[in-house]
Design a protein around this motif. Structure first.
Motif, PDB file in Angstrom:
ATOM      1  N   HIS A   8       0.843  -1.201   0.000  1.00 46.94           N
ATOM      2  CA  HIS A   8       0.000   0.000   0.000  1.00 46.94           C
ATOM      3  C   HIS A   8       0.872   1.243   0.000  1.00 46.94           C
ATOM      4  CE1 HIS A   8      -2.776   3.087   1.512  1.00 46.94           C
ATOM      5  NE2 HIS A   8      -3.761   2.316   1.048  1.00 46.94           N
ATOM      6  N   SER A   9       1.874   1.232   0.852  1.00 43.46           N
ATOM      7  CA  SER A   9       2.792   2.361   0.948  1.00 43.46           C
ATOM      8  C   SER A   9       3.675   2.473  -0.294  1.00 43.46           C
ATOM      9  CB  SER A   9       3.663   2.208   2.194  1.00 43.46           C
ATOM     10  OG  SER A   9       4.683   3.175   2.213  1.00 43.46           O
ATOM     11  N   GLN A  10       4.246   1.370  -0.704  1.00 39.90           N
ATOM     12  CA  GLN A  10       5.176   1.348  -1.834  1.00 39.90           C
ATOM     13  C   GLN A  10       4.499   1.800  -3.125  1.00 39.90           C
ATOM     14  OE1 GLN A  10       8.346   0.730  -1.364  1.00 39.90           O
ATOM     15  NE2 GLN A  10       9.041   0.712  -3.468  1.00 39.90           N
ATOM     16  N   LEU A  11       3.258   1.410  -3.314  1.00 44.37           N
ATOM     17  CA  LEU A  11       2.536   1.736  -4.548  1.00 44.37           C
ATOM     18  C   LEU A  11       1.836   3.088  -4.478  1.00 44.37           C
ATOM     19  CD1 LEU A  11       1.031  -1.790  -5.275  1.00 44.37           C
ATOM     20  CD2 LEU A  11       3.102  -0.754  -6.250  1.00 44.37           C
ATOM     21  N   LYS A  12       1.915   3.737  -3.318  1.00 46.33           N
ATOM     22  CA  LYS A  12       1.334   5.072  -3.126  1.00 46.33           C
ATOM     23  C   LYS A  12      -0.144   5.100  -3.506  1.00 46.33           C
ATOM     24  CE  LYS A  12       5.798   7.254  -3.789  1.00 46.33           C
ATOM     25  NZ  LYS A  12       6.612   8.217  -4.522  1.00 46.33           N
ATOM     26  N   ILE A  13      -0.889   4.206  -2.881  1.00 50.66           N
ATOM     27  CA  ILE A  13      -2.319   4.106  -3.153  1.00 50.66           C
ATOM     28  C   ILE A  13      -3.011   5.403  -2.735  1.00 50.66           C
ATOM     29  CG2 ILE A  13      -4.438   2.827  -2.625  1.00 50.66           C
ATOM     30  CD1 ILE A  13      -2.336   1.259  -4.301  1.00 50.66           C
ATOM     31  N   THR A  14      -3.800   5.942  -3.621  1.00 53.71           N
ATOM     32  CA  THR A  14      -4.503   7.200  -3.360  1.00 53.71           C
ATOM     33  C   THR A  14      -5.870   6.902  -2.742  1.00 53.71           C
ATOM     34  OG1 THR A  14      -5.612   7.253  -5.518  1.00 53.71           O
ATOM     35  CG2 THR A  14      -3.389   8.240  -5.389  1.00 53.71           C
ATOM     36  N   PRO A  15      -6.484   7.901  -2.125  1.00 55.65           N
ATOM     37  CA  PRO A  15      -7.829   7.694  -1.571  1.00 55.65           C
ATOM     38  C   PRO A  15      -8.832   7.215  -2.637  1.00 55.65           C
ATOM     39  CG  PRO A  15      -6.907   9.736  -0.720  1.00 55.65           C
ATOM     40  CD  PRO A  15      -5.955   9.235  -1.771  1.00 55.65           C
ATOM     41  N   GLU A  16      -8.679   7.696  -3.865  1.00 53.85           N
ATOM     42  CA  GLU A  16      -9.587   7.289  -4.938  1.00 53.85           C
ATOM     43  C   GLU A  16      -9.413   5.810  -5.294  1.00 53.85           C
ATOM     44  OE1 GLU A  16      -7.383   9.985  -5.345  1.00 53.85           O
ATOM     45  OE2 GLU A  16      -8.901  11.409  -4.667  1.00 53.85           O
ATOM     46  N   GLN A  17      -8.233   5.266  -5.039  1.00 52.57           N
ATOM     47  CA  GLN A  17      -7.942   3.874  -5.384  1.00 52.57           C
ATOM     48  C   GLN A  17      -8.262   2.903  -4.246  1.00 52.57           C
ATOM     49  OE1 GLN A  17      -3.845   4.660  -6.288  1.00 52.57           O
ATOM     50  NE2 GLN A  17      -4.218   4.819  -8.488  1.00 52.57           N
ATOM     51  N   GLU A  18      -8.665   3.420  -3.117  1.00 51.91           N
ATOM     52  CA  GLU A  18      -8.917   2.566  -1.958  1.00 51.91           C
ATOM     53  C   GLU A  18      -9.929   1.438  -2.213  1.00 51.91           C
ATOM     54  OE1 GLU A  18      -7.428   2.062   0.962  1.00 51.91           O
ATOM     55  OE2 GLU A  18      -5.955   3.608   0.542  1.00 51.91           O
ATOM     56  N   PRO A  19     -11.044   1.685  -2.921  1.00 54.11           N
ATOM     57  CA  PRO A  19     -11.971   0.561  -3.158  1.00 54.11           C
ATOM     58  C   PRO A  19     -11.314  -0.594  -3.930  1.00 54.11           C
ATOM     59  CG  PRO A  19     -13.065   2.647  -3.627  1.00 54.11           C
ATOM     60  CD  PRO A  19     -11.604   2.957  -3.414  1.00 54.11           C
ATOM     61  N   GLN A  20     -10.540  -0.264  -4.969  1.00 52.84           N
ATOM     62  CA  GLN A  20      -9.844  -1.309  -5.721  1.00 52.84           C
ATOM     63  C   GLN A  20      -8.763  -1.965  -4.857  1.00 52.84           C
ATOM     64  OE1 GLN A  20     -10.262   1.869  -6.834  1.00 52.84           O
ATOM     65  NE2 GLN A  20     -10.728   1.897  -9.015  1.00 52.84           N
ATOM     66  N   TRP A  21      -8.087  -1.145  -4.058  1.00 47.59           N
ATOM     67  CA  TRP A  21      -7.049  -1.678  -3.175  1.00 47.59           C
ATOM     68  C   TRP A  21      -7.648  -2.641  -2.160  1.00 47.59           C
ATOM     69  CZ3 TRP A  21      -2.221  -2.740  -2.771  1.00 47.59           C
ATOM     70  CH2 TRP A  21      -1.733  -3.174  -1.539  1.00 47.59           C
ATOM     71  N   LYS A  22      -8.788  -2.259  -1.572  1.00 48.73           N
ATOM     72  CA  LYS A  22      -9.425  -3.103  -0.569  1.00 48.73           C
ATOM     73  C   LYS A  22      -9.782  -4.463  -1.162  1.00 48.73           C
ATOM     74  CE  LYS A  22     -13.297  -3.372   2.699  1.00 48.73           C
ATOM     75  NZ  LYS A  22     -13.272  -4.801   2.644  1.00 48.73           N
ATOM     76  N   ALA A  23     -10.305  -4.458  -2.378  1.00 51.30           N
ATOM     77  CA  ALA A  23     -10.652  -5.724  -3.029  1.00 51.30           C
ATOM     78  C   ALA A  23      -9.398  -6.582  -3.240  1.00 51.30           C
ATOM     79  CB  ALA A  23     -11.347  -5.451  -4.368  1.00 51.30           C
ATOM     80  N   PHE A  24      -8.314  -5.968  -3.663  1.00 53.03           N
ATOM     81  CA  PHE A  24      -7.056  -6.680  -3.882  1.00 53.03           C
ATOM     82  C   PHE A  24      -6.512  -7.225  -2.561  1.00 53.03           C
ATOM     83  CE2 PHE A  24      -2.333  -6.384  -4.279  1.00 53.03           C
ATOM     84  CZ  PHE A  24      -2.151  -7.414  -5.194  1.00 53.03           C
ATOM     85  N   ALA A  25      -6.505  -6.392  -1.528  1.00 48.52           N
ATOM     86  CA  ALA A  25      -5.995  -6.813  -0.218  1.00 48.52           C
ATOM     87  C   ALA A  25      -6.838  -7.943   0.372  1.00 48.52           C
ATOM     88  CB  ALA A  25      -5.951  -5.615   0.735  1.00 48.52           C
ATOM     89  N   ASP A  26      -8.140  -7.875   0.175  1.00 50.06           N
ATOM     90  CA  ASP A  26      -9.012  -8.941   0.679  1.00 50.06           C
ATOM     91  C   ASP A  26      -8.710 -10.274  -0.006  1.00 50.06           C
ATOM     92  OD1 ASP A  26     -10.228  -7.215   2.465  1.00 50.06           O
ATOM     93  OD2 ASP A  26     -12.041  -6.925   1.248  1.00 50.06           O
ATOM     94  N   VAL A  27      -8.413 -10.227  -1.298  1.00 51.22           N
ATOM     95  CA  VAL A  27      -8.046 -11.456  -2.008  1.00 51.22           C
ATOM     96  C   VAL A  27      -6.718 -11.983  -1.469  1.00 51.22           C
ATOM     97  CG1 VAL A  27      -7.386 -12.440  -4.246  1.00 51.22           C
ATOM     98  CG2 VAL A  27      -9.384 -10.950  -4.074  1.00 51.22           C
TER      99      VAL A  27
END
Length: 174
Positions: A55-74
């Motif tokens: 999350h930190s390394q890829l500099k996930i933005t607030p707008e990307q959080e929904p996609q990030w959450k789905a990826f992290a859950d997987v």
């Protein structure tokens, strides 16, 4: 898209890597009631550490959080599945060669299924990345040799010689 698939295959390697890392503490005091929960806690901590790092390394933005959450859950789900399968593998004793191969096939299939899920979850995230983030993702996954820190397995290493086949339950690596 090809790069995204390579990245995702590397990322799903985490699932197996985390499960393997968790096997060391659990294997030490065999039969103790505290060892299984401690190993599970360590495994979950490793998964969460990796998620936080990415999350930190890829500099996930607030707008990307929904996609990030789905990826992290997987990632979490894959880690849990692989952890359970490796736990079953460690617990199985006196398996016949056929049963051992069947168990390995189950783990390999779960790994393949996990890679597919991870690809499906990472695709929209990767496509939402800025060019800078895509470069970070490409570099992060490539530089680290995937999630396993560049460890070699199955196939040829840098020397061009075939790598020795692993001999334990740690044989299941992507």
């Amino acid at each position: 898209m090809k790069k995204a698939l390579v990245l995702l295959a590397s990322a799903v390697a985490m699932s197996g890597a985390f499960a393997q890392q968790a096997s060391a503490p659990a294997a030490a005091p065999s039969g103790t009631a505290a060892s299984a929960p401690a190993a599970k806690a360590g495994h979950e901590r490793n998964v969460e550490d990796r998620i936080a790092y990415l999350h930190s390394q890829l500099k996930i933005t607030p707008e990307q959080e929904p996609q990030w959450k789905a990826f992290a859950d997987v990632m979490r789900g894959n880690g849990q599945t692989m952890g359970e399968l490796f736990k079953e593998r460690r617990a199985a004793t006196n398996l016949s060669a056929l049963d051992d191969m069947k168990q390995y096939a189950t783990i390999a299939q779960a790994h393949a299924d996990g890679v597919k899920k991870l690809v499906d979850a990472f695709d929209p995230l990767y496509n939402s990345f800025s060019p800078e983030q895509k470069k970070l993702a490409d570099t992060t996954f490539h530089r680290e040799g995937g999630a396993e820190g560049g460890r070699r397995h199955h196939g040829k290493g840098k020397s061009g010689k075939a790598a020795p086949a692993p001999a334990s339950d740690a044989t299941v690596k992507p």
